[in-house]
Design an enzyme around this catalytic site. Sequence first.
Site, PDB file in Angstrom:
ATOM      1  N   ASN A  11       0.944  -1.112   0.042  1.00 20.35           N
ATOM      2  CA  ASN A  11      -0.123  -0.122   0.093  1.00 20.35           C
ATOM      3  C   ASN A  11       1.178   1.293  -0.155  1.00 20.35           C
ATOM      4  OD1 ASN A  11      -1.660   1.968   0.490  1.00 20.35           O
ATOM      5  ND2 ASN A  11      -2.842   1.025   2.373  1.00 20.35           N
ATOM      6  N   ARG A  94      -2.755  -1.870  -3.447  1.00 18.21           N
ATOM      7  CA  ARG A  94      -3.830  -1.096  -3.364  1.00 18.21           C
ATOM      8  C   ARG A  94      -3.603   0.069  -4.304  1.00 18.21           C
ATOM      9  NH1 ARG A  94      -4.896   3.490   0.682  1.00 18.21           N
ATOM     10  NH2 ARG A  94      -6.983   3.652   0.426  1.00 18.21           N
ATOM     11  N   HIS A 183     -12.839   3.431  -0.392  1.00 15.31           N
ATOM     12  CA  HIS A 183     -12.896   2.412   0.825  1.00 15.31           C
ATOM     13  C   HIS A 183     -13.503   1.017   0.391  1.00 15.31           C
ATOM     14  CE1 HIS A 183     -12.805   5.715   3.973  1.00 15.31           C
ATOM     15  NE2 HIS A 183     -11.233   5.373   3.938  1.00 15.31           N
ATOM     16  N   GLY A 213     -12.940   5.608   9.964  1.00 15.62           N
ATOM     17  CA  GLY A 213     -11.474   5.641  10.388  1.00 15.62           C
ATOM     18  C   GLY A 213     -11.402   7.143  10.388  1.00 15.62           C
ATOM     19  N   ARG A 244     -11.751  16.091   7.009  1.00 14.72           N
ATOM     20  CA  ARG A 244     -12.372  16.417   5.942  1.00 14.72           C
ATOM     21  C   ARG A 244     -14.019  16.743   6.327  1.00 14.72           C
ATOM     22  NH1 ARG A 244     -10.918  11.044   3.079  1.00 14.72           N
ATOM     23  NH2 ARG A 244      -9.032  11.175   3.205  1.00 14.72           N
ATOM     24  N   VAL A 334     -12.389   4.021  14.355  1.00 20.27           N
ATOM     25  CA  VAL A 334     -13.644   4.683  15.239  1.00 20.27           C
ATOM     26  C   VAL A 334     -14.730   3.652  15.340  1.00 20.27           C
ATOM     27  CG1 VAL A 334     -15.383   6.502  15.610  1.00 20.27           C
ATOM     28  CG2 VAL A 334     -13.231   7.128  14.576  1.00 20.27           C
ATOM     29  N   GLU A 387      -8.281  -4.868   5.232  1.00 22.08           N
ATOM     30  CA  GLU A 387      -7.997  -4.418   3.774  1.00 22.08           C
ATOM     31  C   GLU A 387      -6.765  -5.473   3.231  1.00 22.08           C
ATOM     32  OE1 GLU A 387      -8.585  -0.454   5.273  1.00 22.08           O
ATOM     33  OE2 GLU A 387      -9.286  -0.156   3.128  1.00 22.08           O
TER      34      GLU A 387
HETATM   35  P1  ADP Z   1      -7.171   5.534   8.465  1.00 20.88           P
HETATM   36  O1  ADP Z   1      -8.474   6.308   8.182  1.00 20.88           O
HETATM   37  O2  ADP Z   1      -6.062   6.308   9.073  1.00 20.88           O
HETATM   38  O3  ADP Z   1      -6.959   3.912   8.255  1.00 20.88           O
HETATM   39  P2  ADP Z   1      -8.137   4.083  10.991  1.00 20.88           P
HETATM   40  O4  ADP Z   1      -9.218   3.134  10.600  1.00 20.88           O
HETATM   41  O5  ADP Z   1      -6.979   3.476  11.640  1.00 20.88           O
HETATM   42  O6  ADP Z   1      -7.908   5.268  10.156  1.00 20.88           O
HETATM   43  O7  ADP Z   1      -8.812   4.866  12.206  1.00 20.88           O
HETATM   44  C1  ADP Z   1      -8.067   5.821  12.752  1.00 20.88           C
HETATM   45  C2  ADP Z   1      -9.092   6.631  14.210  1.00 20.88           C
HETATM   46  O8  ADP Z   1      -9.510   5.725  14.827  1.00 20.88           O
HETATM   47  C3  ADP Z   1      -8.309   7.681  14.936  1.00 20.88           C
HETATM   48  O9  ADP Z   1      -7.913   8.832  14.377  1.00 20.88           O
HETATM   49  C4  ADP Z   1      -9.154   7.504  16.175  1.00 20.88           C
HETATM   50  O10 ADP Z   1      -9.928   8.579  15.854  1.00 20.88           O
HETATM   51  C5  ADP Z   1      -9.966   6.220  15.986  1.00 20.88           C
HETATM   52  N1  ADP Z   1      -9.799   5.518  17.149  1.00 20.88           N
HETATM   53  C6  ADP Z   1      -8.720   4.660  17.210  1.00 20.88           C
HETATM   54  N2  ADP Z   1      -8.910   3.663  18.435  1.00 20.88           N
HETATM   55  C7  ADP Z   1      -9.866   4.186  19.163  1.00 20.88           C
HETATM   56  C8  ADP Z   1     -10.498   4.148  20.398  1.00 20.88           C
HETATM   57  N3  ADP Z   1      -9.925   3.380  21.146  1.00 20.88           N
HETATM   58  N4  ADP Z   1     -11.468   4.929  20.689  1.00 20.88           N
HETATM   59  C9  ADP Z   1     -12.113   5.732  19.676  1.00 20.88           C
HETATM   60  N5  ADP Z   1     -11.332   6.096  18.496  1.00 20.88           N
HETATM   61  C10 ADP Z   1     -10.457   5.162  18.258  1.00 20.88           C
END
Ligand code: ADP
Length: 402
Positions: A11, A94, A183, A213, A244, A334, A387
């Site tokens: 990726n 990817r 996605h 995310g 965003r 999230v 993914e």
């Molecule tokens: P990306 O889009 O960068 O791949 P991810 O799917 O890894 O993102 O999600 C990252 C986000 O997940 C972080 O910015 C954070 O807001 C959220 N996150 C990660 N762990 C937790 C948690 N334990 N509780 C709440 N939010 C979380």
Amino acid sequence: MTSPTRVLVLNSGSSSLKYQLLDMRDSSRLAAGLVERIGERTSRLKHTCLTSGETREQNGPMHDHEAALKAVAAELSRDGVGLDSPELAAIGHRVVHGGEFFTEPTVVDDTVLLEIERLIPVAPLHNPANLTGIRTAQALRPDLPQVAVFDTAFHTTMPESAARYAIDPRIADRHRIRRYGFHGTSHAYVSRETARLLGKDPSEVNVIVLHLGNGASASAVEGGRCVDTSMGLTPLEGLVMGTRSGDLDPAVIFHLERVGGMSMDEIDTLLNKRSGLYGLCGDNDMREIRRRVEEGDEQARLAFDIYIHRLKKYIGAYYAVLGRVDAVTFTAGVGENAAAVREAAVAGLEGLGLAVDAGLNAVRGDEARLISPASARVAVAVVPTDEELEIATQTYALVGRE
Ligand code: ADP
């Protein structure tokens, strides 16, 4: 000789390279890692051998993706699973934007490279980096199939009514303006895993997938086929995200230019990098926002409420698009971790058959699970996305069983 069963997933971002090496006999992971800050003096490679659990780090300049991939190859060789191994079946890449052209994973040849290049105007940040990754891997292993797996492919089943914007089709077609969605690898994997969790075939279930995310998107999946998704021409449309804005009246842009005196580049940066949760309250990490909300911070509370309001609107919209919904599934950072977001997004939707069981919602874990009460009409689920596994599976399905 037995056929090769390993797939390396790459990726490539503009200054990063994430990778995983999988063995497709049992989908086990042999190695994984990340190179960051490629092109800077402070590049860093973090590599984990997943069979031994050993983690190694390399710091120091890596000038380009070629240098980064060579460093990755050296680490894999140290673990005895190098790129020169006859057990490597393919490299799966990817690729963010496949336009309308790529509806499936595709073995890369010159025509495919050209088409990915032609899509750069609609994916200026991502496709050039993805191309660099493919070309670099080709140079290292010219004999090996390179497979492009597109973020947009899963969404190419959207009907024209969902994929087109209400603008002059001649102008839209000339500039390839339509809703592509992103996605897709995650939406495909998570909708299929939701069907598995329900003990059904994907063709039997309708699912609303909420990929939350840092980037976030929702999709409506009918019998395994995507019929609508919230991201559009670019990943800016739709839900409120980390940085965003998601949906907004397009006239906001004219207003910022004409009345606010901002340039197009400034507006682009504002909406992509300085909006969303970050723009609203100065934080884009949901953990931090929740902490602030718990402490009574009003700005964080408003950011959270705006985020949830938008999410609810999409759940309602996709309920209407699908007509019948079997499951609403939360995924990504999230969606998988923030119980408060799941609870708030579904609160008040009992009329639609949606509810969350507080006890089940509070349980943390890496497994796909249901969080709705047993009596609920519609299942609410948490399905961790994967993914890399999906890219490896699609790659191997294409080249592994010749
Ligand atoms: P990306 O889009 O960068 O791949 P991810 O799917 O890894 O993102 O999600 C990252 C986000 O997940 C972080 O910015 C954070 O807001 C959220 N996150 C990660 N762990 C937790 C948690 N334990 N509780 C709440 N939010 C979380």
